[in-house]
Design an enzyme around this catalytic site. Structure first.
Site, PDB file in Angstrom:
ATOM      1  N   HIS A   1      33.397  26.746 -42.437  1.00 19.83           N
ATOM      2  CA  HIS A   1      34.727  26.226 -42.119  1.00 19.83           C
ATOM      3  C   HIS A   1      34.760  24.726 -42.432  1.00 19.83           C
ATOM      4  CE1 HIS A   1      37.850  24.590 -39.416  1.00 19.83           C
ATOM      5  NE2 HIS A   1      38.428  25.774 -39.518  1.00 19.83           N
TER       6      HIS A   1
ATOM      7  N   ARG B   1      38.800  27.687 -45.298  1.00 23.99           N
ATOM      8  CA  ARG B   1      37.797  28.736 -45.455  1.00 23.99           C
ATOM      9  C   ARG B   1      38.108  29.525 -46.722  1.00 23.99           C
ATOM     10  NH1 ARG B   1      38.461  32.189 -40.259  1.00 23.99           N
ATOM     11  NH2 ARG B   1      40.535  31.244 -40.217  1.00 23.99           N
TER      12      ARG B   1
ATOM     13  N   ASP C   1      46.059  23.952 -46.529  1.00 22.29           N
ATOM     14  CA  ASP C   1      46.527  23.318 -45.297  1.00 22.29           C
ATOM     15  C   ASP C   1      46.309  21.818 -45.436  1.00 22.29           C
ATOM     16  OD1 ASP C   1      46.812  22.250 -42.707  1.00 22.29           O
ATOM     17  OD2 ASP C   1      46.074  24.063 -41.743  1.00 22.29           O
TER      18      ASP C   1
ATOM     19  N   CYS D   1      45.792  19.450 -43.376  1.00 25.69           N
ATOM     20  CA  CYS D   1      44.774  18.766 -42.572  1.00 25.69           C
ATOM     21  C   CYS D   1      43.427  18.724 -43.279  1.00 25.69           C
ATOM     22  CB  CYS D   1      44.642  19.404 -41.199  1.00 25.69           C
ATOM     23  SG  CYS D   1      43.874  21.035 -41.167  1.00 25.69           S
ATOM     24  N   TYR D   2      43.177  19.719 -44.160  1.00 27.32           N
ATOM     25  CA  TYR D   2      41.887  19.749 -44.856  1.00 27.32           C
ATOM     26  C   TYR D   2      41.816  18.713 -45.976  1.00 27.32           C
ATOM     27  CZ  TYR D   2      41.089  23.859 -42.090  1.00 27.32           C
ATOM     28  OH  TYR D   2      40.931  24.713 -41.025  1.00 27.32           O
TER      29      TYR D   2
ATOM     30  N   ASP E   1      51.485  20.918 -42.431  1.00 29.05           N
ATOM     31  CA  ASP E   1      50.465  21.789 -43.003  1.00 29.05           C
ATOM     32  C   ASP E   1      50.812  22.157 -44.451  1.00 29.05           C
ATOM     33  OD1 ASP E   1      49.315  24.228 -43.823  1.00 29.05           O
ATOM     34  OD2 ASP E   1      49.497  25.194 -41.883  1.00 29.05           O
TER      35      ASP E   1
ATOM     36  N   ASP F   1      53.809  17.504 -37.500  1.00 30.44           N
ATOM     37  CA  ASP F   1      53.222  17.261 -36.187  1.00 30.44           C
ATOM     38  C   ASP F   1      52.245  16.103 -36.316  1.00 30.44           C
ATOM     39  OD1 ASP F   1      50.423  18.370 -36.701  1.00 30.44           O
ATOM     40  OD2 ASP F   1      51.609  20.173 -37.069  1.00 30.44           O
TER      41      ASP F   1
ATOM     42  N   HIS G   1      48.668  16.903 -38.088  1.00 31.38           N
ATOM     43  CA  HIS G   1      48.685  16.939 -39.549  1.00 31.38           C
ATOM     44  C   HIS G   1      49.040  15.586 -40.145  1.00 31.38           C
ATOM     45  CE1 HIS G   1      48.644  21.357 -38.981  1.00 31.38           C
ATOM     46  NE2 HIS G   1      48.021  21.332 -40.144  1.00 31.38           N
TER      47      HIS G   1
END
Length: 442
Positions: free
Chosen positions: A217, A259, A265, A267-268, A371, A378, A381
């Site tokens: 992850h 993953r 997304d 945030c990654y 996202d 939010d 993020h």
């Protein structure tokens, strides 16, 4: 008549996301230069308005995050710092006072006043106070009791538990060691057996899972890698496999997934890009990026130029210049690690493509980041989209003191964010202040 293939739920969701993302990209490409320039702007004023409103007052819909209030402080304050701004004295004092009420009598910070101390909210509170900076904020952290709290969270297996009788995982290990490192309270008792525990969480794919046997992850991979660097045991990991897994999490949308076979997304942007840069600098130090493993995907100068801002005409003649000066993998972490970078190298991921995804698909018109398309903005993020955007902008730089070239920053150079410390995710000048302060306090 040939039957149409039956799509899985995951395939349908992936096609929908790709359709949305490429719709944004197509609209951008079809727009005039003025519209393109506007779409590529971070729009600092709108971002600051969004963040300041959240810091002053949150609505009832945030009640579900009552046990995460130090996180909200960190996400918002760090985002403001990344934009090169700070809060006024009243907000600063309110934040320090509130976080002080979250500090447990026996050390650590809970999710709110009177709540059980927890390693995750302890990390958030410490990072928030480091981000505020100054004697009042930094002196509010009780280092002696914090050291006792971290020892209580240490498990005999080598890992850490999130709270008393709580779960043990890689997040707990990272948050504990990050706090110990930045507060200058690291010792052999905290690190004993920790490297073996992290190593047991590296999977057959190459990434790191939350605990032994779990799926690799992005967030846990960042936490595990950063922890191993901070305790000087990074060589124990299978770094080739880890690099291979991390760079292949950047998909056709140009954003990162967390993953294998999951959706992109925002945030990654941080959780995956930061490990890529950390590993890239490790390989640079060992002359493997330029001379070694063929599985490490690299862009070219031509690829880099393809994403260039339509209004930008700077030549950047020195873009390929090499420099023999040494800098640490994390900026000022020479006391933590012996990994160095001594030249400007191409990122192992598409840094401009990543910036493109964040600016066109994650950024919201009225402030905040999300996202992916169809999702609301939010603070979580917003924090990690901006953090990852900074990592992508500085990915070509040999160290944090070398500003990116114009061609490294997608859109106007006014989009440039403050550099972050890759192992703690606080802006570099606040990290330097904290390290100096807690060095003197020892």
């Amino acid at each position: 008549m040939e039957e149409l293939p039956i799509l899985t739920v995951s395939q349908r969701e992936q096609f929908l996301v790709e359709n949305d993302v490429f719709g944004y990209y197509g609209y951008f490409e079809a727009s005039d230069v003025s519209t393109q320039k506007s779409m590529m702007e971070i729009q600092r004023d709108k971002q600051l308005d969004y963040l300041m409103k959240g810091l002053r007052q949150l609505g009832r819909e945030f009640s579900s995050l009552d046990a995460n209030r130090p996180w909200l402080c960190y996400w918002i304050l760090h985002s403001i710092a990344l934009l090169g701004e700070s809060v006024d004295d009243e907000l600063e004092n309110n934040a320090i006072e509130f976080l002080g009420r979250c500090q447990g009598s026996d050390g650590g910070y809970g999710g709110g006043p009177g709540q059980l101390p927890h390693l995750a909210t302890t990390y958030a509170a410490v990072n928030a106070l480091v981000t505020i900076g100054g004697d009042k904020a930094l002196s509010s952290i009780n280092r002696e009791k914090m050291s006792c709290f971290l020892r209580r969270m240490k498990d005999r297996s080598g890992g850490f538990r999130m709270h008393d009788m709580g779960e043990m995982d890689v997040r707990a290990c990272y948050t504990a060691i990050s706090v110990a490192s930045i507060l200058n309270i690291m010792d052999d008792e905290l690190t004993r057996g920790l490297g073996d525990y992290i190593l047991s969480c590296q999977t057959y794919e190459g990434g790191i899972g939350g605990e032994p046997g779990s799926e690799a992850h992005g967030g846990n991979t960042y936490c595990g890698l950063a922890t191993m660097i901070l305790i000087n045991e990074v060589d124990s990991l299978n770094l080739d496999s880890l690099m291979n897994w991390a760079v292949h999490r950047q998909g056709v949308e140009m954003g990162f997934q967390g993953r294998t076979n999951k959706l992109v997304d925002g945030c990654y942007t941080f959780w995956q890009a930061a490990p890529c840069v950390l590993l890239q600098r490790f390989y640079s130090a060992h002359d493997l990026v330029h001379h070694g493993s063929s599985h490490i995907s690299q862009g070219t100068d031509e690829d880099h130029e393809d994403h260039h801002d339509p209004e930008d005409s700077d030549d950047d003649d020195d873009s390929d210049e090499e420099d023999s000066d040494e800098g640490s993998v994390n900026g000022h972490g020479v006391h933590h690690t012996s990994i160095y970078i001594n030249r400007r190298v191409q990122p192992v991921f598409d840094s401009l493509g990543l910036q493109r995804y964040v600016l066109l698909c994650s950024k919201m018109p009225d402030g905040g980041f999300r996202d992916k398309p169809r999702k609301p903005p939010d603070f979580y993020h917003t924090c990690y989209c901006l953090s990852g955007l900074s990592v992508a902008q500085h990915a070509w730089s040999k160290d944090e003191d070398t500003p990116p070239l114009t061609r490294d920053v997608l859109g106007s150079y006014s989009n440039l964010l403050e550099p972050v410390h890759l192992l703690h995710n606080v802006v570099m000048d606040r990290y330097n202040e904290a390290i100096e302060y807690f060095f003197k306090a020892a």
